[in-house]
Design a protein around this motif. Structure first.
Motif, PDB file in Angstrom:
ATOM      1  N   ASP A   1      -0.943   6.441   7.839  1.00 58.67           N
ATOM      2  CA  ASP A   1      -0.184   5.318   7.282  1.00 58.67           C
ATOM      3  C   ASP A   1       1.209   5.184   7.888  1.00 58.67           C
ATOM      4  OD1 ASP A   1      -2.272   4.867   5.351  1.00 58.67           O
ATOM      5  OD2 ASP A   1      -1.459   6.526   4.168  1.00 58.67           O
ATOM      6  N   ALA A   2       1.759   6.285   8.398  1.00 60.03           N
ATOM      7  CA  ALA A   2       3.127   6.275   8.909  1.00 60.03           C
ATOM      8  C   ALA A   2       3.246   7.263  10.052  1.00 60.03           C
ATOM      9  CB  ALA A   2       4.124   6.619   7.804  1.00 60.03           C
ATOM     10  N   VAL A   3       4.277   7.062  10.886  1.00 58.19           N
ATOM     11  CA  VAL A   3       4.482   7.918  12.060  1.00 58.19           C
ATOM     12  C   VAL A   3       5.933   8.370  12.091  1.00 58.19           C
ATOM     13  CG1 VAL A   3       4.453   8.055  14.582  1.00 58.19           C
ATOM     14  CG2 VAL A   3       2.682   6.735  13.372  1.00 58.19           C
TER      15      VAL A   3
ATOM     16  N   MET B   1       0.850  -1.210   0.000  1.00 53.33           N
ATOM     17  CA  MET B   1       0.000   0.000   0.000  1.00 53.33           C
ATOM     18  C   MET B   1       0.872   1.241   0.000  1.00 53.33           C
ATOM     19  SD  MET B   1      -3.032  -0.950   2.682  1.00 53.33           S
ATOM     20  CE  MET B   1      -1.866  -1.241   4.009  1.00 53.33           C
ATOM     21  N   ALA B   2       0.440   2.249  -0.707  1.00 53.63           N
ATOM     22  CA  ALA B   2       1.179   3.506  -0.749  1.00 53.63           C
ATOM     23  C   ALA B   2       0.905   4.313   0.510  1.00 53.63           C
ATOM     24  CB  ALA B   2       0.779   4.301  -1.982  1.00 53.63           C
ATOM     25  N   ILE B   3       1.927   5.024   0.975  1.00 52.39           N
ATOM     26  CA  ILE B   3       1.779   5.893   2.141  1.00 52.39           C
ATOM     27  C   ILE B   3       1.306   7.260   1.672  1.00 52.39           C
ATOM     28  CG2 ILE B   3       3.021   7.070   3.994  1.00 52.39           C
ATOM     29  CD1 ILE B   3       4.864   4.644   4.155  1.00 52.39           C
TER      30      ILE B   3
ATOM     31  N   ALA C   1      16.065  14.092   4.928  1.00 47.04           N
ATOM     32  CA  ALA C   1      16.451  12.759   5.387  1.00 47.04           C
ATOM     33  C   ALA C   1      15.247  11.995   5.928  1.00 47.04           C
ATOM     34  CB  ALA C   1      17.539  12.871   6.449  1.00 47.04           C
ATOM     35  N   PHE C   2      14.358  12.682   6.621  1.00 43.54           N
ATOM     36  CA  PHE C   2      13.157  12.021   7.126  1.00 43.54           C
ATOM     37  C   PHE C   2      12.312  11.481   5.979  1.00 43.54           C
ATOM     38  CE2 PHE C   2      14.093  13.871  11.226  1.00 43.54           C
ATOM     39  CZ  PHE C   2      13.510  12.975  12.112  1.00 43.54           C
ATOM     40  N   HIS C   3      12.172  12.270   4.917  1.00 44.38           N
ATOM     41  CA  HIS C   3      11.392  11.780   3.779  1.00 44.38           C
ATOM     42  C   HIS C   3      12.048  10.562   3.151  1.00 44.38           C
ATOM     43  CE1 HIS C   3      10.278  11.733  -0.577  1.00 44.38           C
ATOM     44  NE2 HIS C   3       9.102  11.608   0.010  1.00 44.38           N
ATOM     45  N   LEU C   4      13.364  10.582   3.021  1.00 43.39           N
ATOM     46  CA  LEU C   4      14.073   9.429   2.458  1.00 43.39           C
ATOM     47  C   LEU C   4      13.882   8.189   3.328  1.00 43.39           C
ATOM     48  CD1 LEU C   4      17.368  11.240   1.391  1.00 43.39           C
ATOM     49  CD2 LEU C   4      15.651  10.250  -0.147  1.00 43.39           C
ATOM     50  N   ALA C   5      13.886   8.382   4.649  1.00 41.21           N
ATOM     51  CA  ALA C   5      13.669   7.251   5.558  1.00 41.21           C
ATOM     52  C   ALA C   5      12.270   6.672   5.405  1.00 41.21           C
ATOM     53  CB  ALA C   5      13.903   7.692   7.006  1.00 41.21           C
ATOM     54  N   LEU C   6      11.344   7.485   4.948  1.00 41.22           N
ATOM     55  CA  LEU C   6       9.969   7.043   4.745  1.00 41.22           C
ATOM     56  C   LEU C   6       9.830   6.189   3.486  1.00 41.22           C
ATOM     57  CD1 LEU C   6       6.935   7.343   5.637  1.00 41.22           C
ATOM     58  CD2 LEU C   6       6.843   9.329   4.105  1.00 41.22           C
ATOM     59  N   VAL C   7      10.546   6.549   2.426  1.00 41.42           N
ATOM     60  CA  VAL C   7      10.289   5.934   1.120  1.00 41.42           C
ATOM     61  C   VAL C   7      11.293   4.856   0.728  1.00 41.42           C
ATOM     62  CG1 VAL C   7       9.140   8.019   0.299  1.00 41.42           C
ATOM     63  CG2 VAL C   7      11.595   7.739  -0.114  1.00 41.42           C
ATOM     64  N   ARG C   8      12.424   4.744   1.415  1.00 40.01           N
ATOM     65  CA  ARG C   8      13.416   3.730   1.062  1.00 40.01           C
ATOM     66  C   ARG C   8      13.145   2.438   1.834  1.00 40.01           C
ATOM     67  NH1 ARG C   8      17.782   5.639  -2.195  1.00 40.01           N
ATOM     68  NH2 ARG C   8      16.957   7.575  -3.092  1.00 40.01           N
ATOM     69  N   ASP C   9      12.680   1.424   1.130  1.00 39.83           N
ATOM     70  CA  ASP C   9      12.349   0.158   1.783  1.00 39.83           C
ATOM     71  C   ASP C   9      13.552  -0.455   2.479  1.00 39.83           C
ATOM     72  OD1 ASP C   9       9.736   0.341   0.926  1.00 39.83           O
ATOM     73  OD2 ASP C   9      10.048  -0.929  -0.844  1.00 39.83           O
ATOM     74  N   GLU C  10      14.740  -0.307   1.872  1.00 45.34           N
ATOM     75  CA  GLU C  10      15.935  -0.939   2.414  1.00 45.34           C
ATOM     76  C   GLU C  10      16.419  -0.295   3.717  1.00 45.34           C
ATOM     77  OE1 GLU C  10      17.231   1.483  -1.283  1.00 45.34           O
ATOM     78  OE2 GLU C  10      15.412   0.567  -0.441  1.00 45.34           O
ATOM     79  N   ALA C  11      15.795   0.828   4.118  1.00 43.43           N
ATOM     80  CA  ALA C  11      16.188   1.506   5.358  1.00 43.43           C
ATOM     81  C   ALA C  11      15.599   0.844   6.593  1.00 43.43           C
ATOM     82  CB  ALA C  11      15.751   2.967   5.314  1.00 43.43           C
TER      83      ALA C  11
ATOM     84  N   VAL D   1      -0.027  -0.726  17.822  1.00 43.09           N
ATOM     85  CA  VAL D   1      -0.268  -2.156  17.615  1.00 43.09           C
ATOM     86  C   VAL D   1      -1.684  -2.375  17.085  1.00 43.09           C
ATOM     87  CG1 VAL D   1      -0.427  -4.410  18.746  1.00 43.09           C
ATOM     88  CG2 VAL D   1       1.372  -2.800  19.405  1.00 43.09           C
ATOM     89  N   GLY D   2      -1.803  -3.185  16.041  1.00 49.91           N
ATOM     90  CA  GLY D   2      -3.105  -3.488  15.463  1.00 49.91           C
ATOM     91  C   GLY D   2      -3.555  -2.498  14.401  1.00 49.91           C
ATOM     92  N   ARG D   3      -2.817  -1.414  14.239  1.00 44.16           N
ATOM     93  CA  ARG D   3      -3.147  -0.444  13.193  1.00 44.16           C
ATOM     94  C   ARG D   3      -2.322  -0.753  11.940  1.00 44.16           C
ATOM     95  NH1 ARG D   3      -5.917   3.999  15.328  1.00 44.16           N
ATOM     96  NH2 ARG D   3      -5.919   4.077  17.612  1.00 44.16           N
ATOM     97  N   ARG D   4      -2.698  -0.183  10.834  1.00 44.28           N
ATOM     98  CA  ARG D   4      -2.005  -0.448   9.574  1.00 44.28           C
ATOM     99  C   ARG D   4      -0.911   0.593   9.349  1.00 44.28           C
ATOM    100  NH1 ARG D   4      -6.717  -2.053   5.314  1.00 44.28           N
ATOM    101  NH2 ARG D   4      -4.992  -3.215   4.350  1.00 44.28           N
ATOM    102  N   ILE D   5       0.011   0.663  10.302  1.00 44.45           N
ATOM    103  CA  ILE D   5       1.125   1.601  10.209  1.00 44.45           C
ATOM    104  C   ILE D   5       2.223   0.959   9.367  1.00 44.45           C
ATOM    105  CG2 ILE D   5       2.830   2.952  11.491  1.00 44.45           C
ATOM    106  CD1 ILE D   5      -0.074   3.787  11.996  1.00 44.45           C
ATOM    107  N   GLN D   6       2.600   1.630   8.287  1.00 43.90           N
ATOM    108  CA  GLN D   6       3.554   1.053   7.348  1.00 43.90           C
ATOM    109  C   GLN D   6       5.001   1.490   7.572  1.00 43.90           C
ATOM    110  OE1 GLN D   6       2.078   1.313   3.212  1.00 43.90           O
ATOM    111  NE2 GLN D   6       0.150   2.030   4.112  1.00 43.90           N
ATOM    112  N   ARG D   7       5.209   2.504   8.401  1.00 44.68           N
ATOM    113  CA  ARG D   7       6.582   2.950   8.664  1.00 44.68           C
ATOM    114  C   ARG D   7       6.594   3.796   9.938  1.00 44.68           C
ATOM    115  NH1 ARG D   7      11.357   3.034   5.447  1.00 44.68           N
ATOM    116  NH2 ARG D   7      10.267   1.223   4.607  1.00 44.68           N
ATOM    117  N   LEU D   8       7.602   3.562  10.790  1.00 48.26           N
ATOM    118  CA  LEU D   8       7.869   4.395  11.961  1.00 48.26           C
ATOM    119  C   LEU D   8       9.288   4.929  11.816  1.00 48.26           C
ATOM    120  CD1 LEU D   8       7.455   5.485  14.869  1.00 48.26           C
ATOM    121  CD2 LEU D   8       8.213   3.241  15.702  1.00 48.26           C
TER     122      LEU D   8
END
Length: 365
Positions: A67-69, A1-3, A255-265, A104-111
């Motif tokens: 979607d993200a925090v 899912m897209a953030i 840098a925060f945006h990059l941390a959001l979109v780079r899966d390998e991070a 916990v239990g929410r659909r959070i895709q990135r912290l």
């Protein structure tokens, strides 16, 4: 899912507001949870929730539908944390625990967690033969004699080197202890509950919207600029030759945006700095020149503070390789833009009584 939607705890503070602006410009829906009225004016498109990160009900409301925090909510910085132990520990550690539990239990895709270079204590060093040494705490007996440098066991001076993420932590302040606890808690909870988590260790952030002399921060640059605007020389601890890594807050926001979109991070810890060492004295002289007061040479006090480190600057090679992070703002350019506000006002703002800790992340020496 897209953030598409992001919650920023501490998004009304100095660093957090820039992160909010960066995400808004990139088309995300942005919600902010902050414990006080905004330190800066947020764009009207940003949804502001006034609440404490330790309040589970407030956190639940803020998390609804995101979607993200980005977790930037924090209490005192290094210096104040040594006096405000209970407050620092409560806001930082308990607040992070509440946030982790409510995700916990929410659909959070990135912290993404904002941590600090303070967890390193002294940085990395090398001896005359080039062998690496992790800097150890300096002895008070040496500091009282004015012996500032970090020494090897044989008494020879060690030379500062860029500090990588692999360096062992050395927790010299309550704030550093809290930051490291937050790192481990977020990484552990993220792994346990399937939330990809990234930790950013921010070095000495500065830039537009950073307050001067208002009682909320003990940062080196605000303290320098406030004194210079009052016609007084900046006062420096030790001999002013301490090395730090000053990074423009807009580079931090990117840098925060990059941390959001780079899966390998996911699951990794990154240094976010400029990668360029600067002495405190050099930076004080630059600030004085930019404020039109080049004759106000720094006053070297020869005093020291418990918990201060001698040298620490970032090795950003991992962030470059994995995140694609590259600092873009030159120090002189960034300082000049930051200082235009105080110059336009003609003086430093009056000192204010310390308030309840903002969710802003306030970094110190």
């Amino acid at each position: 899912m897209a953030i598409s939607s992001v919650l920023i705890t501490g998004g009304a503070g100095f660093v957090g507001s820039h992160v909010a602006s960066e995400l808004l410009c990139r088309g995300y829906r942005v919600r902010v949870l902050d414990v006080v009225a905004p330190q800066v004016q947020l764009a009207r498109e940003i949804e502001l929730h006034v609440g404490d990160v330790r309040d589970a009900a407030a956190v639940d409301r803020a998390l609804a539908g995101v979607d993200a925090v980005f977790h930037l909510a924090a209490a005192a910085s290094d210096g104040r944390s040594m006096q405000d132990v209970e407050r620092c520990t409560s806001v930082n550690n308990v607040g992070t625990a509440v946030l982790a539990e409510r995700m916990v239990g929410r659909r959070i895709q990135r912290l993404v967690l904002a941590s600090s270079k303070s967890v390193y204590g002294e940085g990395l060093f090398a001896d005359g033969a080039g062998e690496a040494h992790e800097g150890k705490s300096r002895l008070f007996a040496d500091l009282r004699r004015g012996e500032w440098e970090v020494l090897a066991r044989d008494g020879t001076r060690l030379l500062p080197r860029p500090t990588p993420e692999s360096k062992s932590v050395a927790l010299e302040s309550i704030d550093a202890l809290c930051k490291y606890d937050q790192e481990r808690l977020c990484l552990l909870a993220g792994r346990a509950h399937g939330i990809p988590t990234v930790v950013l260790r921010i070095f000495n952030a500065y830039g537009p919207r950073q307050a001067l002399g208002d009682g909320r921060t003990t940062g080196a640059l605000p303290a320098m600029a406030s004194r210079i605007l009052e016609g007084k020389p900046p006062q420096l601890f030790e001999d002013g030759a301490q090395l730090r890594d000053f990074v423009d807050v807009r580079d931090v926001a990117r840098a925060f945006h990059l941390a959001l979109v780079r899966d390998e991070a996911a699951g990794l810890v990154f240094n976010i700095g400029s990668g360029v060492p600067r002495s405190i004295r050099e930076v004080a002289e630059r600030v004085a020149a930019l404020l039109g007061q080049p004759h106000l040479h720094p006053e070297i006090t020869g005093t020291y503070r418990a918990g201060d480190v001698r040298h620490c600057y970032a090795d950003i090679s991992l962030a470059r390789r994995v995140l694609g992070y590259e600092p873009a703002v030159d120090l002189d350019e960034g300082l000049a833009e930051w200082l235009r506000g105080p110059i336009a006002r003609g003086a430093a703002p009056p000192h204010a009584e310390p308030r309840e800790p903002s969710a802003a992340l306030e970094l110190t020496l």
